[in-house]
Design an enzyme around this catalytic site. Sequence first.
Site, PDB file in Angstrom:
ATOM      1  N   GLY A   9     -41.463 -15.508  49.527  1.00 10.98           N
ATOM      2  CA  GLY A   9     -40.037 -15.361  48.602  1.00 10.98           C
ATOM      3  C   GLY A   9     -39.769 -16.840  48.267  1.00 10.98           C
ATOM      4  O   GLY A   9     -39.658 -17.689  49.003  1.00 10.98           O
ATOM      5  N   GLY A  14     -36.465 -20.448  48.976  1.00 12.71           N
ATOM      6  CA  GLY A  14     -37.687 -20.220  49.251  1.00 12.71           C
ATOM      7  C   GLY A  14     -38.469 -21.704  48.825  1.00 12.71           C
ATOM      8  O   GLY A  14     -39.036 -22.215  49.440  1.00 12.71           O
ATOM      9  N   SER A 127     -27.945 -23.682  55.894  1.00 12.10           N
ATOM     10  CA  SER A 127     -27.057 -24.143  55.077  1.00 12.10           C
ATOM     11  C   SER A 127     -27.571 -25.543  54.295  1.00 12.10           C
ATOM     12  O   SER A 127     -28.125 -26.312  54.883  1.00 12.10           O
ATOM     13  CB  SER A 127     -25.694 -24.274  55.623  1.00 12.10           C
ATOM     14  N   LYS A 181     -24.157 -18.845  61.700  1.00 16.04           N
ATOM     15  CA  LYS A 181     -24.274 -19.141  60.154  1.00 16.04           C
ATOM     16  C   LYS A 181     -23.177 -18.400  59.572  1.00 16.04           C
ATOM     17  O   LYS A 181     -22.593 -18.866  58.527  1.00 16.04           O
ATOM     18  CB  LYS A 181     -25.826 -18.669  59.588  1.00 16.04           C
ATOM     19  N   HIS A 184     -20.104 -20.221  60.193  1.00 17.26           N
ATOM     20  CA  HIS A 184     -20.126 -21.370  59.177  1.00 17.26           C
ATOM     21  C   HIS A 184     -19.448 -20.966  57.913  1.00 17.26           C
ATOM     22  O   HIS A 184     -18.821 -21.616  57.276  1.00 17.26           O
ATOM     23  CB  HIS A 184     -21.558 -21.898  59.125  1.00 17.26           C
ATOM     24  N   ASN A 185     -20.045 -19.769  57.501  1.00 22.39           N
ATOM     25  CA  ASN A 185     -19.515 -19.448  56.026  1.00 22.39           C
ATOM     26  C   ASN A 185     -18.024 -19.044  55.933  1.00 22.39           C
ATOM     27  O   ASN A 185     -17.567 -19.459  55.150  1.00 22.39           O
ATOM     28  CB  ASN A 185     -20.622 -18.334  55.463  1.00 22.39           C
ATOM     29  N   GLU A 188     -16.307 -22.174  55.803  1.00 23.37           N
ATOM     30  CA  GLU A 188     -16.648 -22.649  54.418  1.00 23.37           C
ATOM     31  C   GLU A 188     -15.472 -22.148  53.376  1.00 23.37           C
ATOM     32  O   GLU A 188     -15.010 -22.790  52.684  1.00 23.37           O
ATOM     33  CB  GLU A 188     -17.785 -22.149  53.729  1.00 23.37           C
TER      34      GLU A 188
HETATM   35  C1  6PG Z   1     -24.621 -22.432  52.681  1.00 25.40           C
HETATM   36  C2  6PG Z   1     -23.620 -21.512  51.940  1.00 25.40           C
HETATM   37  C3  6PG Z   1     -24.406 -20.309  51.324  1.00 25.40           C
HETATM   38  C4  6PG Z   1     -23.677 -19.234  50.605  1.00 25.40           C
HETATM   39  C5  6PG Z   1     -22.902 -19.722  49.326  1.00 25.40           C
HETATM   40  C6  6PG Z   1     -22.288 -18.757  48.593  1.00 25.40           C
HETATM   41  O1  6PG Z   1     -24.277 -22.563  53.706  1.00 25.40           O
HETATM   42  O2  6PG Z   1     -25.513 -23.166  52.037  1.00 25.40           O
HETATM   43  O3  6PG Z   1     -22.752 -20.870  52.905  1.00 25.40           O
HETATM   44  O4  6PG Z   1     -25.269 -19.703  52.222  1.00 25.40           O
HETATM   45  O5  6PG Z   1     -24.439 -18.127  50.015  1.00 25.40           O
HETATM   46  O6  6PG Z   1     -21.840 -20.651  50.008  1.00 25.40           O
HETATM   47  O7  6PG Z   1     -21.496 -17.777  49.596  1.00 25.40           O
HETATM   48  P1  6PG Z   1     -20.528 -16.789  48.670  1.00 25.40           P
HETATM   49  O8  6PG Z   1     -21.077 -16.245  47.307  1.00 25.40           O
HETATM   50  O9  6PG Z   1     -19.837 -15.764  49.602  1.00 25.40           O
HETATM   51  O10 6PG Z   1     -19.235 -17.472  48.120  1.00 25.40           O
END
Ligand code: 6PG
Length: 480
Positions: A9, A14, A127, A181, A184-185, A188
């Site tokens: 990928g 990737g 991330s 993760k 984490h998001n 975020e």
């Molecule tokens: C990371 C981010 C990533 C995520 C984007 C978009 O840790 O690098 O969390 O994995 O895909 O932030 O997320 P959304 O489209 O849900 O805002």
Amino acid sequence: MGSDIGVYGLGVMGKNLAFNLADHGFTVAVYNRSKEKTEALLEEKGALSIRGYTDVETFVTHLNPPRRIFMMVQAGRATDDVIQSLLPYLSSGDVLIDGGNAYFHDTERRAKELELRGIHFLGLGISGGETGARFGPSLMPGGSLRAYTSVAPMLEAIAAKYEDKPCVAYLGEGGAGHYVKMVHNGIEYADMQLIAEVYHLLKHSLNASSDSLASIFDDWNQGELSSYLIEITARILKVKDPESGEPLVDRILDRAQQKGTGKWTAQEALELGVPLSVITEAVYARALSAMKEDRLRAADILAPAVLVEGSPEPSFAEEPGPKTDWIETLRKALYAAKIIAYAQGFAQLKTAGEVYGWQLPLSDIASIWRAGCIIRARLLNDIMHVYADPAFQDHLLLTPLFAKRLKETIPHLRRAVRYGVEKGLSLPALAQALSYYDGLRSAYLPANLIQAQRDFFGAHTYERTDRPGSFHTDWETFHP
Ligand code: 6PG
């Protein structure tokens, strides 16, 4: 000589991961379903030791055993399809790594299914976006410990470094890595929403230009709020739209999108019964922002206090007080809310670790989030130190360090929320943070009345304050 590692990928993540691995001296085999991406990567790779393949069998069979393959494909069905396409060529002892944003229940299932076939599976949260994948992401591995041990030197080599320490740690069995993760998001989402709300407050209370807002965020980035998200906020605010010369951010439609990891975090919090109000509210806030047409209609009908599309910037009659004090209030408000959002995320991790039997290492998690990932922030260094004490794995707000910081900053959060409430500015995440704080430190909440109501209409029983047991009252017999 075969290759050390395969990457299946070659989308943005990737491709950059393949370059990162090759940068660190590993020979990388790459494969992508459409061969154009493989060809493009081979043209770009320069002297790096990367070999491209156009069919799955040759890609797999040219890997050194035990074969180790990063799957960098879309989460969901696509991942299952890729596993099925690889399985005929894999042998017992080989290692599959899912580097996508997979739903942790899927990772648990895949780990079990693959283990039955002798394939070791690692669910790897990654991330840091494109730059992270290329130059050092934060890595959150979970799943087979044997799989982890087999790729640990590679993960350590490619991970971001915080004071020379690689931002990677084994987090537990099954879906532990993808769970971490996911949270984490969630954090975020909360962090971004809180920053956006404070930007909203600053902009409309001070009628500030984007350039002056940028310098406020630049200043904040020098202190306790220092973080990647504050840094990029300042940078974003300085960028001008090449067509109009206006700040580009003002030309961006206020309709936030999402791919679902924040929603999963909130769903999981409901499942576990963990109050995750700031993160959940951040997900709702994106949903509300996406209702742009409804908001425009409602803005007409319900006459908003501020921000009618196309109207000149509003200025509030009442000044929020001396400018520098007000800016400092908003900085402290943001810091308080940020502590609360992170504390909620860690509280969820703690409960999830107990429920799913992972024993999530909270200090390590804070540690590997200090560099490479989107939520990297100075605050995480403090959280890491707090959880480094094995005797203290409790709620972050109960530590002397954070209790003291909140005591200093909560009055400012209260002031900021009060201002928004009075002016009709929507500040959902800031308000949730405050409400959670007030709820958590309430020795008494009105849940006694909820219990009485439940018992009244459904004989659901209640507990008493003065003696143990379960009680029911025939409420209908009481007539005042
Ligand atoms: C990371 C981010 C990533 C995520 C984007 C978009 O840790 O690098 O969390 O994995 O895909 O932030 O997320 P959304 O489209 O849900 O805002």
